[in-house]
Scaffold this motif. Structure first.
Motif, PDB file in Angstrom:
ATOM      1  N   LYS A 196       0.277   4.975  10.024  1.00 23.21           N
ATOM      2  CA  LYS A 196       0.035   5.721  11.266  1.00 23.21           C
ATOM      3  C   LYS A 196       0.803   5.146  12.452  1.00 23.21           C
ATOM      4  O   LYS A 196       1.018   5.831  13.438  1.00 23.21           O
ATOM      5  CB  LYS A 196      -1.467   5.779  11.571  1.00 23.21           C
ATOM      6  N   ASP A 197       1.257   3.889  12.323  1.00 23.20           N
ATOM      7  CA  ASP A 197       2.003   3.261  13.418  1.00 23.20           C
ATOM      8  C   ASP A 197       3.343   3.930  13.683  1.00 23.20           C
ATOM      9  O   ASP A 197       3.867   3.838  14.778  1.00 23.20           O
ATOM     10  CB  ASP A 197       2.250   1.772  13.090  1.00 23.20           C
ATOM     11  N   ILE A 198       3.898   4.579  12.662  1.00 19.66           N
ATOM     12  CA  ILE A 198       5.242   5.135  12.853  1.00 19.66           C
ATOM     13  C   ILE A 198       5.254   6.661  12.665  1.00 19.66           C
ATOM     14  O   ILE A 198       6.259   7.239  12.284  1.00 19.66           O
ATOM     15  CB  ILE A 198       6.284   4.447  11.935  1.00 19.66           C
TER      16      ILE A 198
ATOM     17  N   TYR B 235       0.833  -1.217   0.000  1.00 20.62           N
ATOM     18  CA  TYR B 235       0.000   0.000   0.000  1.00 20.62           C
ATOM     19  C   TYR B 235       0.868   1.267   0.000  1.00 20.62           C
ATOM     20  O   TYR B 235       0.733   2.128  -0.873  1.00 20.62           O
ATOM     21  CB  TYR B 235      -0.860  -0.043   1.255  1.00 20.62           C
ATOM     22  N   THR B 236       1.754   1.356   0.981  1.00 19.70           N
ATOM     23  CA  THR B 236       2.583   2.559   1.099  1.00 19.70           C
ATOM     24  C   THR B 236       3.457   2.739  -0.139  1.00 19.70           C
ATOM     25  O   THR B 236       3.627   3.859  -0.640  1.00 19.70           O
ATOM     26  CB  THR B 236       3.495   2.457   2.339  1.00 19.70           C
ATOM     27  N   THR B 237       3.994   1.629  -0.628  1.00 23.70           N
ATOM     28  CA  THR B 237       4.929   1.735  -1.750  1.00 23.70           C
ATOM     29  C   THR B 237       4.198   2.117  -3.037  1.00 23.70           C
ATOM     30  O   THR B 237       4.710   2.912  -3.833  1.00 23.70           O
ATOM     31  CB  THR B 237       5.715   0.409  -1.896  1.00 23.70           C
TER      32      THR B 237
ATOM     33  N   THR C 297      15.100  -1.082   2.833  1.00 24.80           N
ATOM     34  CA  THR C 297      14.896  -1.967   3.987  1.00 24.80           C
ATOM     35  C   THR C 297      15.725  -1.538   5.190  1.00 24.80           C
ATOM     36  O   THR C 297      16.821  -1.005   5.069  1.00 24.80           O
ATOM     37  CB  THR C 297      15.265  -3.426   3.620  1.00 24.80           C
ATOM     38  N   ASP C 298      15.149  -1.823   6.341  1.00 19.95           N
ATOM     39  CA  ASP C 298      15.696  -1.471   7.645  1.00 19.95           C
ATOM     40  C   ASP C 298      16.284  -2.766   8.199  1.00 19.95           C
ATOM     41  O   ASP C 298      15.543  -3.716   8.459  1.00 19.95           O
ATOM     42  CB  ASP C 298      14.492  -1.002   8.493  1.00 19.95           C
ATOM     43  N   GLU C 299      17.583  -2.842   8.327  1.00 21.21           N
ATOM     44  CA  GLU C 299      18.196  -4.160   8.519  1.00 21.21           C
ATOM     45  C   GLU C 299      18.936  -4.351   9.836  1.00 21.21           C
ATOM     46  O   GLU C 299      19.470  -5.413  10.095  1.00 21.21           O
ATOM     47  CB  GLU C 299      19.130  -4.454   7.332  1.00 21.21           C
TER      48      GLU C 299
HETATM   49  O1  ME8 Z   1       8.124   0.235  10.928  1.00 17.25           O
HETATM   50  N1  ME8 Z   1      -1.950  -1.369   6.822  1.00 17.25           N
HETATM   51  O2  ME8 Z   1       8.960  -1.137   9.270  1.00 17.25           O
HETATM   52  P1  ME8 Z   1       7.743  -2.158   9.036  1.00 17.25           P
HETATM   53  C1  ME8 Z   1      -1.305  -0.363   6.217  1.00 17.25           C
HETATM   54  N2  ME8 Z   1      11.388  -0.289   9.747  1.00 17.25           N
HETATM   55  N3  ME8 Z   1       0.030  -0.222   6.181  1.00 17.25           N
HETATM   56  C2  ME8 Z   1       0.767  -1.152   6.784  1.00 17.25           C
HETATM   57  C3  ME8 Z   1       0.172  -2.242   7.449  1.00 17.25           C
HETATM   58  C4  ME8 Z   1      -1.258  -2.336   7.445  1.00 17.25           C
HETATM   59  N4  ME8 Z   1      -1.916  -3.338   8.034  1.00 17.25           N
HETATM   60  N5  ME8 Z   1       1.165  -2.992   7.968  1.00 17.25           N
HETATM   61  C5  ME8 Z   1       2.342  -2.388   7.625  1.00 17.25           C
HETATM   62  C6  ME8 Z   1       9.026  -0.155  10.213  1.00 17.25           C
HETATM   63  N6  ME8 Z   1       2.111  -1.285   6.898  1.00 17.25           N
HETATM   64  C7  ME8 Z   1      10.373   0.555  10.251  1.00 17.25           C
HETATM   65  C8  ME8 Z   1      10.264   1.833   9.455  1.00 17.25           C
HETATM   66  S1  ME8 Z   1      11.259   4.105   8.469  1.00 17.25           S
HETATM   67  C9  ME8 Z   1      12.587   5.072   8.742  1.00 17.25           C
HETATM   68  C10 ME8 Z   1      11.492   2.690   9.448  1.00 17.25           C
HETATM   69  C11 ME8 Z   1       3.132  -0.395   6.288  1.00 17.25           C
HETATM   70  O3  ME8 Z   1       8.305  -3.234   8.166  1.00 17.25           O
HETATM   71  C12 ME8 Z   1       3.005   1.027   6.808  1.00 17.25           C
HETATM   72  O4  ME8 Z   1       3.618   1.884   5.898  1.00 17.25           O
HETATM   73  O5  ME8 Z   1       7.127  -2.552  10.308  1.00 17.25           O
HETATM   74  C13 ME8 Z   1       3.825   0.964   8.077  1.00 17.25           C
HETATM   75  O6  ME8 Z   1       4.208   2.239   8.523  1.00 17.25           O
HETATM   76  C14 ME8 Z   1       5.004   0.149   7.589  1.00 17.25           C
HETATM   77  O7  ME8 Z   1       4.420  -0.832   6.717  1.00 17.25           O
HETATM   78  C15 ME8 Z   1       5.769  -0.515   8.718  1.00 17.25           C
HETATM   79  O8  ME8 Z   1       6.735  -1.338   8.160  1.00 17.25           O
END
Ligand code: ME8
Length: 631
Positions: free
Chosen positions: A261-263, A23-25, A48-50
């Motif tokens: 919204k989580d981050i 979605y975000t991408t 990616t965050d590794e």
């Molecule tokens: O938080 N609905 O990475 P992440 C909508 N590495 N969007 C969703 C979703 C859902 N159910 N689940 C995930 C991290 N996302 C950190 C980020 S940035 C400097 C570091 C999407 O792999 C949404 O964009 O947990 C969310 O913010 C992100 O995946 C979290 O990805």
């Protein structure tokens, strides 16, 4: 040339991508594509965050080094972006040497400026979430975020003096209303900032506890906190991955950081104050979108309902998936993914409104004008104006990430042309040779309108857009800056039209006849098929609380953990006391329609044998994770 820089979060490599990541991408991809066609120099970054504990642990669990684990997992993301037609200009990995160097440079700068200091720290640490909580924040000895137990730790650590910037941040957000969107999220951040004292941010982890991270340049016993490292990616990428990075083109600041919204807090508060301390400009906008659930339920591994985006693409195609995500819900609000919703959208919007319009227009033009684009004797001014005006409206909507509204604008043109055909009845005009000119005008207008539609849809559905143009006889590829030269009349009369092929075939959810025949056969021998059985969703649950329903000696109100919390009302109170149920593993029907029993809602049913005076609940012979399906 105007610049446009858009980012997605960098996703953790400890997991496989799901529709939330897609979605975000895709959101960032739509903006990148739209801005390229608008003539801007675009930098679209994902990655990616590794580092960090989660990745270290996941790797350990697989018997790999963190880097080996990351190298494998990153491929899932890259493959998904390819299948979804994501046009990112770069893919950053926080294990890139150049990125790590920039993180260290930033840390050194802040340290030398006195923005980072060493202090003893005591707090409650949540290992899975990798963060400390204060005494006030923890709830019954548990992490307020994930509910898992926390441990008390005391150690020396390095702190970024974030609290210094609290007032400056409040002032900045007040002066720049577009900085955090949507507005409800901005209000949340403001509420938080105005009602709480912002603490300082612990940005180090002792190596003895965590080794997988960027070493602090000023103290080799520590690595950098994963969020500090991760947020810097948005800047470090401009130094070594952006177009022209070597020539020192200045891509910073970003136009949009798109996140879930989580981050939001880490971006709106940590990142903003980090940039303030570095005396760097802040991004123009941070947009926090909503959350996807699946068939009305939270997506979770334990529920086994995580939607695999590869499967969705295989079943419906990348374009339909992309379209659905942005047509179905306003960007910013939560959405629900269900088979019936996506199929509904495909059938009504894509197969019907759009696909039929294309095929009936081309079919008529081929039939009445020898398979070429006819000459338009006159210009349909209203249609021309509508078509040309859409670009500006889309640009305005997309500048605030109102994807749905941008699609509405395109659909206003689709509907207009559909109505225009019905009103002008080309099939009737074709019967009267004296109306040949009028017929030419009508069909030219429809075909030209479809060219506009194809180009406007390109950011959302790049493949369908290119297919549409090909069927209209246009072979030149879509090019950078194309929107700036988009004028009515661009489709050349005489262009050979291709035989129309359905853009989006209708999807029949079930073959009704087949289904009926099967049902009748099954009825005859009183058997059910495995599919019928699979309709009943049975899952392992654990009773976390039970009490009697007031006024009943039979009914118990039970809270069950099935990966999420459910309330169930069961008629087992004559045989079981509430106390003896707590902690038991039971089997729950989780997809029953909710019902009320003596005014109390029951969201499911537990399995039990016997009648109300002599019964036994069904339990499990050995411990199985909650949420597991019983089959
Ligand atoms: O938080 N609905 O990475 P992440 C909508 N590495 N969007 C969703 C979703 C859902 N159910 N689940 C995930 C991290 N996302 C950190 C980020 S940035 C400097 C570091 C999407 O792999 C949404 O964009 O947990 C969310 O913010 C992100 O995946 C979290 O990805």
């Amino acid at each position: 040339m105007d610049k446009f820089y858009v980012t997605t979060p960098i996703y953790y490599v400890n997991d496989v991508p799901h529709i939330g990541h897609a979605y975000t991408t895709v959101a960032a991809d739509i903006l990148a594509r739209f801005n390229r066609l608008s003539g801007k120099a675009v930098f679209f970054l994902t990655g990616t965050d590794e580092h960090g504990q989660k990745v270290q642990k996941a790797a350990e669990g697989r018997g790999l080094t963190p880097k080996e684990h990351a190298d494998q997992m990153v491929e899932n993301f890259k493959r998904l972006w390819k299948e979804l037609n994501i046009s990112n200009d770069a893919f950053i990995r926080t294990t890139d040497e150049q990125h790590k160097r920039v993180v260290q440079e930033v840390l050194m700068k802040l340290y030398e400026k006195g923005e980072i200091v060493k202090r003893p720290y005591r707090g409650w640490y949540c290992t899975p979430d990798e963060r400390f909580w204060t005494d006030k924040e923890i709830v019954d000895g548990k992490c307020p975020d994930c509910g898992r137990p926390v441990e008390e730790l005391e150690e020396d650590n390095y702190f970024f003096l974030m609290s210094k910037y609290q007032d400056a941040l409040i002032e900045y957000i007040e002066k720049h209303p577009e900085y955090i969107l949507p507005e409800t999220r901005r209000n949340e951040v403001m509420g938080f900032l105005k009602n709480n004292d912002l603490g300082d941010l612990c940005i180090s982890r002792p190596k003895k506890r965590l080794s997988w991270g960027v070493p602090l340049p000023f103290d080799e016993d520590y690595v950098t906190y994963v969020w500090f490292d991760a947020l810097v990616n948005y800047y470090s990428a401009t130094r070594y991955l952006a177009p022209g990075a070597q020539e020192q083109i200045n891509w910073w600041p970003a136009d949009h950081h798109i996140v879930g919204k989580d981050i939001l807090t880490t971006h709106a508060v940590y990142w903003s104050t980090m940039l303030m301390a570095l005396e760097m400009p802040l991004p123009h906008n941070i947009f926090a979108h909503g959350w996807w659930t699946v068939e009305g339920r939270k997506m979770s591994k334990s529920l086994g309902n995580v939607v695999d985006p590869f499967e969705v693409i295989k079943t419906y195609g990348a374009d339909a998936f992309r379209y659905f995500l942005f047509r179905e819900v306003t960007f910013g609000l939560d959405g629900d993914f269900s088979v019936s919703a996506i199929v509904g959208r495909i059938n009504s919007d894509l197969a019907n409104d759009l696909g039929n319009l294309l095929s009936r227009t081309i079919t008529m033009a081929r039939k009445y004008f020898n398979s070429v684009v006819p000459e338009g004797a006159s210009v349909e001014e209203e249609l021309k104006e509508l078509a040309e005006a859409i670009y500006k409206k889309m640009a305005k909507h997309l500048s605030v990430l109102a994807f749905q509204k941008a699609l509405d604008e395109v659909w206003s043109l689709v509907s207009y042309i559909n109505k225009y055909i019905d009103t002008n009845q080309p099939w009737a005009l074709a019967k009267d040779p004296s109306k040949k000119d009028r017929l030419g005008t009508v069909l030219y207008s429809c075909l030209e309108g479809l060219r506009f539609i194809a180009l406007y849809l390109y950011p959302f559905m790049p493949e369908a857009s290119e297919k549409m143009l090909k069927q209209l006889g246009i072979e030149e590829p879509i090019s950078h800056g194309q929107y700036s030269t988009l004028r009515w009349g661009g489709l050349k009369p005489g262009t050979a039209l291709k035989k129309p092929k359905p853009l989006f075939p209708r999807i029949e959810l079930k073959d009704k006849k087949e289904e009926k025949k099967k049902v009748e056969e099954d009825k005859k021998d009183n058997l059910i098929s495995i599919n019928d059985f699979a309709k009943v969703e049975l899952r392992v649950g654990r009773v976390i609380h039970a009490e009697r329903v007031e006024g009943s000696n039979k009914l118990l109100k039970i809270k069950v953990d099935i990966g999420e919390e459910r309330q169930i009302v069961a008629g087992i109170g004559k045989v079981y006391s509430p106390e003896e149920l707590v902690g038991k593993q039971i089997v729950v029907v989780t997809n029953l329609k909710p019902a009320k029993l003596m005014g109390v809602e029951s969201q499911g049913m537990l399995l039990a044998a016997g009648d109300e005076n002599n019964l036994s609940i069904v339990t499990l012979e050995k411990e199985i994770p909650v949420g597991t399906r019983v089959k």
